[in-house]
Scaffold this active site. Structure first.
Site, PDB file in Angstrom:
ATOM      1  N   GLU A  47       0.734  -1.186  -0.133  1.00 41.04           N
ATOM      2  CA  GLU A  47      -0.070   0.007  -0.027  1.00 41.04           C
ATOM      3  C   GLU A  47       0.873   1.241   0.022  1.00 41.04           C
ATOM      4  O   GLU A  47       1.647   1.331   1.031  1.00 41.04           O
ATOM      5  CB  GLU A  47      -1.088  -0.170   1.238  1.00 41.04           C
ATOM      6  CG  GLU A  47      -1.955   1.068   1.061  1.00 41.04           C
ATOM      7  CD  GLU A  47      -2.807   1.151  -0.080  1.00 41.04           C
ATOM      8  OE1 GLU A  47      -3.315   0.115  -0.372  1.00 41.04           O
ATOM      9  OE2 GLU A  47      -2.938   2.195  -0.377  1.00 41.04           O
ATOM     10  N   SER A  48       0.836   2.100  -1.142  1.00 38.77           N
ATOM     11  CA  SER A  48       1.867   3.007  -1.210  1.00 38.77           C
ATOM     12  C   SER A  48       1.731   4.265  -0.194  1.00 38.77           C
ATOM     13  O   SER A  48       2.969   4.771   0.393  1.00 38.77           O
ATOM     14  CB  SER A  48       1.774   3.803  -2.730  1.00 38.77           C
ATOM     15  OG  SER A  48       0.432   4.313  -2.882  1.00 38.77           O
ATOM     16  N   CYS A  77       4.231  -2.082  -8.581  1.00 40.58           N
ATOM     17  CA  CYS A  77       2.879  -2.085  -8.151  1.00 40.58           C
ATOM     18  C   CYS A  77       3.056  -0.682  -7.203  1.00 40.58           C
ATOM     19  O   CYS A  77       3.211   0.441  -7.637  1.00 40.58           O
ATOM     20  CB  CYS A  77       2.187  -2.813  -7.554  1.00 40.58           C
ATOM     21  SG  CYS A  77       0.256  -3.057  -7.479  1.00 40.58           S
ATOM     22  N   ILE A 133      -2.907  -6.464  -8.802  1.00 47.16           N
ATOM     23  CA  ILE A 133      -3.591  -6.474  -7.500  1.00 47.16           C
ATOM     24  C   ILE A 133      -3.853  -5.115  -7.086  1.00 47.16           C
ATOM     25  O   ILE A 133      -2.997  -4.220  -6.730  1.00 47.16           O
ATOM     26  CB  ILE A 133      -3.029  -7.121  -6.430  1.00 47.16           C
ATOM     27  CG1 ILE A 133      -2.684  -8.843  -6.917  1.00 47.16           C
ATOM     28  CG2 ILE A 133      -3.866  -7.253  -4.972  1.00 47.16           C
ATOM     29  CD1 ILE A 133      -1.772  -9.509  -5.784  1.00 47.16           C
ATOM     30  N   HIS A 170       2.626  -8.002 -10.206  1.00 46.04           N
ATOM     31  CA  HIS A 170       3.673  -8.362  -9.301  1.00 46.04           C
ATOM     32  C   HIS A 170       4.356  -9.679  -9.570  1.00 46.04           C
ATOM     33  O   HIS A 170       4.146 -10.720  -9.601  1.00 46.04           O
ATOM     34  CB  HIS A 170       2.676  -8.943  -8.080  1.00 46.04           C
ATOM     35  CG  HIS A 170       2.262  -7.724  -7.400  1.00 46.04           C
ATOM     36  ND1 HIS A 170       2.793  -7.549  -6.028  1.00 46.04           N
ATOM     37  CD2 HIS A 170       1.116  -7.063  -7.495  1.00 46.04           C
ATOM     38  CE1 HIS A 170       2.064  -6.577  -5.449  1.00 46.04           C
ATOM     39  NE2 HIS A 170       1.040  -6.137  -6.307  1.00 46.04           N
ATOM     40  N   GLU A 172       6.898 -11.042  -8.340  1.00 41.42           N
ATOM     41  CA  GLU A 172       7.647 -12.031  -7.525  1.00 41.42           C
ATOM     42  C   GLU A 172       6.443 -12.939  -6.981  1.00 41.42           C
ATOM     43  O   GLU A 172       6.614 -13.720  -5.829  1.00 41.42           O
ATOM     44  CB  GLU A 172       7.823 -11.067  -6.196  1.00 41.42           C
ATOM     45  CG  GLU A 172       6.753 -10.282  -5.254  1.00 41.42           C
ATOM     46  CD  GLU A 172       6.110  -8.927  -5.955  1.00 41.42           C
ATOM     47  OE1 GLU A 172       6.472  -9.040  -7.211  1.00 41.42           O
ATOM     48  OE2 GLU A 172       5.152  -8.585  -5.205  1.00 41.42           O
TER      49      GLU A 172
HETATM   50  N1  GLN Z   1      -3.425   0.134  -4.747  1.00 38.65           N
HETATM   51  C1  GLN Z   1      -2.098   0.117  -4.041  1.00 38.65           C
HETATM   52  C2  GLN Z   1      -1.643   1.476  -3.769  1.00 38.65           C
HETATM   53  O1  GLN Z   1      -2.305   2.462  -4.189  1.00 38.65           O
HETATM   54  C3  GLN Z   1      -1.147  -0.597  -4.724  1.00 38.65           C
HETATM   55  C4  GLN Z   1      -1.550  -2.213  -4.611  1.00 38.65           C
HETATM   56  C5  GLN Z   1      -0.299  -3.099  -4.921  1.00 38.65           C
HETATM   57  O2  GLN Z   1       0.835  -2.702  -4.541  1.00 38.65           O
HETATM   58  N2  GLN Z   1      -0.543  -4.377  -5.137  1.00 38.65           N
HETATM   59  O3  GLN Z   1      -0.460   1.487  -3.100  1.00 38.65           O
END
Ligand code: GLN
Length: 192
Positions: A47-48, A77, A133, A170, A172
């Site tokens: 989650e950024s 991501c 994701i 992803h 990984e």
């Molecule tokens: N939706 C996430 C974000 O805004 C990113 C999702 C992820 O890293 N799988 O940070």
């Protein structure tokens, strides 16, 4: 070869395992001192906003920016969001390095996760099975950013700019190590 994996939150263990599988040494990065002596850095998905907040709390924003300015860095991501110079949404702590604009959660709630096969010339055939994701997409690229992969509808999901690599999915979470090898190639180039 020592590859740091930012280990504040998200899929860092999976990246570390892929790095180890490729014969390099993964180093979990939680503090500025952990960046010493690394040859490259991976910023994982997660989650950024959380990664950004924790990075700010640990005094990591400037050291990470400084490291990534000089050394190969790959964001997947949330990591892609973290590397971007510009976000479509509200402000949050980011490194702001790559000349891309990124839309977080670009696929909305209805299709928040999906998998698809992506043609990526930089790693050859066959296509890469990509796991998305709650993924971001790149909504604008500015030179000298190179587009490595796009979805069938043209939305950009992998980019490279010199020693920076960013992927919206992803790698990984699959057993295809070609993108990890591609990144290690970038690290080798930077070392020589
Ligand atoms: N939706 C996430 C974000 O805004 C990113 C999702 C992820 O890293 N799988 O940070």
């Amino acid at each position: 070869m020592k590859i740091g994996v930012l280990a504040l939150q998200g899929a860092f263990r999976e990246h570390a395992a892929m790095v180890r599988q490729q014969g390099a040494t993964p180093v979990e990065v939680r503090l500025p001192a952990h960046l010493d002596g690394l040859d490259g850095l991976i910023i994982p998905g997660g989650e950024s906003t959380t990664i950004g907040k924790l990075a700010a709390d640990y005094g990591l924003i400037e050291p990470l920016r400084d490291f990534a300015t000089h050394q190969p860095t790959w964001g997947t991501c949330a990591g892609m969001i973290f590397l971007a110079k510009e976000l479509d949404q509200h402000r949050q702590p980011i490194l702001g390095l790559m000349d891309i604009t990124v839309d977080r959660n670009a696929f909305g709630r209805q299709i928040d996760s999906f998998e698809t096969d992506l043609a990526i010339d930089a790693i050859g055939v066959p296509p890469f099975h990509a796991v998305f994701i709650r993924a971001p997409v790149v909504t604008a690229v500015r030179p000298p950013v190179e587009v490595l992969a796009a979805l069938d509808d043209g939305r950009v999901v992998a980019v490279q700019q010199g020693h920076w690599l960013a992927t919206a999915f992803h790698p990984e979470l699959t057993d295809d190590s070609r993108l990890h090898r591609h990144f290690m190639g970038m690290v080798n180039t930077a070392k020589s």
